[in-house]
Design a protein around this motif. Structure first.
Motif, PDB file in Angstrom:
ATOM      1  N   GLN A  37      19.498  21.903  40.692  1.00  0.00           N
ATOM      2  CA  GLN A  37      18.186  22.552  40.612  1.00  0.00           C
ATOM      3  C   GLN A  37      18.316  24.027  40.255  1.00  0.00           C
ATOM      4  O   GLN A  37      17.521  24.548  39.470  1.00  0.00           O
ATOM      5  N   MET A  61      11.475  19.090  36.972  1.00  0.00           N
ATOM      6  CA  MET A  61      11.899  18.475  38.232  1.00  0.00           C
ATOM      7  C   MET A  61      11.010  17.290  38.592  1.00  0.00           C
ATOM      8  O   MET A  61      11.497  16.289  39.126  1.00  0.00           O
ATOM      9  N   TRP A  87      21.550  17.144  35.268  1.00  0.00           N
ATOM     10  CA  TRP A  87      21.025  16.270  36.310  1.00  0.00           C
ATOM     11  C   TRP A  87      21.864  14.996  36.437  1.00  0.00           C
ATOM     12  O   TRP A  87      22.195  14.569  37.542  1.00  0.00           O
TER      13      TRP A  87
END
Length: 137
Positions: A37, A61, A87
């Motif tokens: 993140q 996100m 990710w």
């Protein structure tokens, strides 16, 4: 005194010159998701205003949490690809980051993290706080 770029000055205002970045992340990430993140947030904030970066990060996100691609939340195909790679590889990248003896150099190997953005990301990850270092290069 740290070397702040336009991104930090826009995000933290004139206090960035005084070294006061109280809104900045200063602790090490504890999970691969938290690490990813931070990297994704740095990518989203690259070359845009803070408000655009925040909105883009939130959209990305949201898309990733639903199992979709960041391309849903981001029109920039190269940045979206970089975000998807971070990710998907977050566990491996987090392990490599933790195992790295030179974390700042490691950050420069991440997709879409350049010579300026690596310092912004390092501050978010608490690298300078942990080691008492200042941005030099």
């Amino acid at each position: 005194m740290p070397s702040f770029g336009l991104e930090e000055i826009m995000r933290y205002g004139a206090n960035a010159f005084a070294g006061d970045v109280s809104g900045a992340q200063t602790s090490s990430p504890e999970t691969a998701e938290e690490f990813a993140q931070h990297v994704i947030e740095a990518i989203c904030h690259t070359s845009v205003t803070p408000s655009v970066g925040r909105r883009t990060f939130e959209r990305c996100m949201r898309a990733l949490s639903l199992g979709s691609t960041a391309r849903i939340g981001f029109r920039h195909p190269a940045k979206a690809e970089a975000i998807d790679r971070v990710w998907c590889d977050r566990e491996r990248l987090f392990d490599e980051y933790n195992g790295s003896s030179d974390k700042l150099s490691f950050l420069a190997t991440l997709p879409w993290i350049g010579p300026v953005t690596k310092h912004s990301l390092a501050r978010r990850l608490g690298i300078y706080a942990e080691h008492g270092q200042r941005a030099v290069a």
